[in-house]
Design a protein around this motif. Structure first.
Motif, PDB file in Angstrom:
ATOM      1  N   THR A   1      39.513  29.738  39.692  1.00  0.00           N
ATOM      2  CA  THR A   1      40.787  30.428  39.878  1.00  0.00           C
ATOM      3  C   THR A   1      40.546  31.910  40.128  1.00  0.00           C
TER       4      THR A   1
ATOM      5  N   ASP B   1      38.240  33.193  37.204  1.00  0.00           N
ATOM      6  CA  ASP B   1      38.317  32.465  35.926  1.00  0.00           C
ATOM      7  C   ASP B   1      38.458  33.437  34.745  1.00  0.00           C
TER       8      ASP B   1
ATOM      9  N   LYS C   1      43.546  29.086  44.054  1.00  0.00           N
ATOM     10  CA  LYS C   1      42.519  28.108  43.704  1.00  0.00           C
ATOM     11  C   LYS C   1      41.469  28.051  44.821  1.00  0.00           C
TER      12      LYS C   1
ATOM     13  N   GLU D   1      38.968  26.212  47.109  1.00  0.00           N
ATOM     14  CA  GLU D   1      38.889  24.829  47.608  1.00  0.00           C
ATOM     15  C   GLU D   1      37.585  24.517  48.324  1.00  0.00           C
TER      16      GLU D   1
ATOM     17  N   GLY E   1      37.346  24.793  42.656  1.00  0.00           N
ATOM     18  CA  GLY E   1      38.061  24.626  41.388  1.00  0.00           C
ATOM     19  C   GLY E   1      38.252  25.901  40.608  1.00  0.00           C
TER      20      GLY E   1
END
Length: 302
Positions: A70, A54, A19, A21, A68
């Motif tokens: 990925t 994502d 993830k 940050e 947020g």
């Protein structure tokens, strides 16, 4: 269990997931996460297409990451297993099925030369890398010079289950065909009986000649003065069906010398299996596999 591959929109299996940050570029982020790898190793992972953000494959070192998001990194072993495939791209894999996108020029299964690197042989080797006892079975074939979606089963029972109820379980078989000339009627249906001669050429007849009834639906996607790009839907799946029906239409598939074509600017057969949709043999869900038409099909009709 569904397995995800390098070309899958979501490939968490065999991947390390992180993830984001803080806002950061992709390469520095990977270097930070992959502490045991050298900078060059991290760059190689990017170059090989092992990184998704994502769910989308990213190769750019300076790709900006937002809080947020990925990031998934496909492990080397899994990536190498897929990279060993030549002219074959895995579209989908689960516990019972494998769907691939086969390039033109690759045989579905071996003919005379048992050593030829066919689609079947490559997928057999691919599944055995996980477990030597694993097996695969061809559910349906494509001609050597036809590219596109091809389906394998991981057991003989599943293969038989699909083949025996093929017309019931298959809900869509869509092809893209590049044909000669301008097809005047924008869409239509060809219905005839097909029978193979002793010279292995399939002939079409408007009435029952003891052959197999074949129904092909077509629709023009785009065209110019030389070529037409057609979307073709099969209602029946007979040998050489599209090729024979396009010759009958007066617009043979480009590069199909056997069925009337006189030109071949794309250096291959202008036929591609674009989509296959069917009822999954174990879950009962409708699943659809898609492989976009080759770019040169589209460019020839602009």
């Amino acid at each position: 269990m569904r397995k995800n591959h390098k070309n899958s929109p979501n490939r968490n299996t065999d991947s390390s997931i992180y993830k984001v940050e803080e806002p950061i570029e992709l390469l520095p982020f990977l270097i930070k996460m992959m502490t045991k790898s050298s900078r060059n190793s991290v760059k190689s992972v990017l170059t090989r297409g092992q990184v998704t953000v994502d769910g989308k494959m990213i190769k750019q070192h300076n790709h900006p990451l937002q809080i947020g998001q990925t990031v998934a990194i496909l492990k080397n072993q899994a990536a190498m297993k897929e990279d060993a495939l030549v002219g074959i791209e895995i579209l989908y894999e689960d516990d019972v099925l494998i769907a691939v996108n086969k390039d033109a020029g690759i045989l579905s299964v071996a003919a005379k030369n048992e050593e030829e690197m066919t689609a079947y042989r490559q997928i057999k080797q691919y599944v055995k890398k996980e477990n030597l006892k694993n097996r695969v079975f061809v559910v349906h074939r494509l001609d050597r010079d036809t590219s596109g979606v091809m389906l394998f089963a991981k057991s003989e029972d599943i293969k038989k289950k699909l083949q025996e109820a093929w017309n019931e379980v298959v809900k869509e078989r869509t092809y893209t065909a590049l044909v000669e000339g301008v097809v005047r009627k924008k869409e239509g249906t060809i219905s005839s009986w097909l029978k193979e001669s002793k010279t292995f050429k399939v002939h079409s007849n408007p009435t029952d000649n003891g052959g197999q009834h074949a129904i092909t639906h077509y629709k023009t996607l785009q065209s110019n003065k030389q070529f037409t790009l057609l979307q073709v839907q099969l209602e029946t799946g007979r040998k050489n069906q599209i090729r024979v029906h396009m010759e009958e239409l007066g617009h043979p598939v480009v590069g199909d010398k056997k069925y009337g074509s006189t030109i071949n600017p794309i250096k291959r057969l202008g036929l591609h299996a674009t989509a296959l949709a069917l009822v999954h043999p174990t879950t009962g869900e409708l699943i659809r596999f898609q492989a976009d038409a080759p770019k040169n099909f589209i460019s020839k009709t602009k």
